[in-house]
Design an enzyme around this catalytic site. Sequence first.
Site, short mmCIF file in Angstrom:
data_model
loop_
_atom_site.label_atom_id
_atom_site.label_comp_id
_atom_site.label_asym_id
_atom_site.label_seq_id
_atom_site.Cartn_x
_atom_site.Cartn_y
_atom_site.Cartn_z
N ASN A 299 0.83 -1.20 0.00
CA ASN A 299 0.00 0.00 0.00
C ASN A 299 0.87 1.26 0.00
O ASN A 299 1.99 1.27 0.54
CB ASN A 299 -1.03 0.00 1.14
CG ASN A 299 -0.47 -0.19 2.52
OD1 ASN A 299 0.58 -0.79 2.70
ND2 ASN A 299 -1.17 0.31 3.52
N ILE A 300 0.36 2.28 -0.64
CA ILE A 300 1.07 3.56 -0.81
C ILE A 300 0.08 4.66 -0.46
O ILE A 300 -0.84 4.94 -1.23
CB ILE A 300 1.56 3.76 -2.26
CG1 ILE A 300 2.39 2.57 -2.73
CG2 ILE A 300 2.37 5.06 -2.38
CD1 ILE A 300 2.66 2.56 -4.24
N GLU B 45 -3.17 -4.51 -3.06
CA GLU B 45 -3.68 -5.35 -4.16
C GLU B 45 -3.60 -4.58 -5.48
O GLU B 45 -3.27 -5.16 -6.53
CB GLU B 45 -5.13 -5.76 -3.89
CG GLU B 45 -5.30 -6.67 -2.68
CD GLU B 45 -5.52 -5.91 -1.37
OE1 GLU B 45 -5.02 -4.77 -1.22
OE2 GLU B 45 -6.19 -6.47 -0.49
N CYS C 96 -10.33 -4.91 0.36
CA CYS C 96 -11.47 -3.99 0.46
C CYS C 96 -12.41 -4.21 -0.72
O CYS C 96 -12.07 -4.90 -1.70
CB CYS C 96 -10.98 -2.54 0.50
SG CYS C 96 -10.43 -1.91 -1.11
N CYS D 16 -4.13 0.72 -2.46
CA CYS D 16 -4.05 -0.53 -1.71
C CYS D 16 -2.94 -1.42 -2.27
O CYS D 16 -2.56 -1.31 -3.44
CB CYS D 16 -5.37 -1.29 -1.80
SG CYS D 16 -6.69 -0.61 -0.80
N CYS E 216 -10.98 -3.33 -4.13
CA CYS E 216 -9.96 -4.27 -4.61
C CYS E 216 -10.56 -5.61 -5.01
O CYS E 216 -10.05 -6.27 -5.91
CB CYS E 216 -8.86 -4.46 -3.57
SG CYS E 216 -7.75 -3.03 -3.54
N1 THU Z 1 -5.24 -1.74 2.71
C1 THU Z 1 -4.70 -2.48 1.71
O1 THU Z 1 -3.69 -2.07 1.10
N2 THU Z 1 -5.28 -3.65 1.39
C2 THU Z 1 -6.28 -4.24 2.09
O2 THU Z 1 -6.68 -5.35 1.78
C3 THU Z 1 -6.87 -3.53 3.23
C4 THU Z 1 -6.43 -2.13 3.42
C5 THU Z 1 -4.58 -0.49 3.09
C6 THU Z 1 -5.25 0.78 2.66
C7 THU Z 1 -4.68 1.78 3.65
O3 THU Z 1 -3.41 2.23 3.19
C8 THU Z 1 -4.46 0.94 4.91
O4 THU Z 1 -4.46 -0.41 4.49
C9 THU Z 1 -5.52 1.15 5.98
O5 THU Z 1 -6.78 0.96 5.47
#
Ligand code: THU
Length: 136
Positions: free
Chosen positions: A46-47, A59, A90, A57, A93
Amino acid sequence: MTTTNIDQALFEAAEAIRAKAYAPYSRFHVGAAILADDGKIYAGCNIENAAYPQGNCAEASAIAAMIAGGARRITRIYVTGPGSAPVTPCGGCRQRIREFAGLDVEIISHGVEGQPLVQTLEQLLPHSFGPEYLPK
Ligand code: THU
């Protein structure tokens, strides 16, 4: 390779890239690793962004790596994050994955202090809309 070996490789790839996550706001570091139909593993983290909605995210980052690498189909995807509850993709995603995966593709969600949860895309995104609904 057995499913156990594949999942171990995906877990290690997701964990290696999770260590590189840029998540200064949530401090919730997530990694994702895709096994694509070319047999390669593509990973992403995630970025986040100071303008919160612009964050990506893990993904989405892994899908971007897969497309940039020349592959087109997801055959398995593993998501890792903190805590003991499974870190499931989420809603947005789930739809992103739907573009590149069959409904029978397994998604492994793992809060690394707990046990991994294996679910199909169809379980996570029932009655979904996909590319085949649009006219060619
Ligand atoms: N996040 C993801 O990258 N993937 C997921 O499956 C759940 C949530 C990230 C988004 C955000 O940067 C952080 O987690 C908190 O929600």
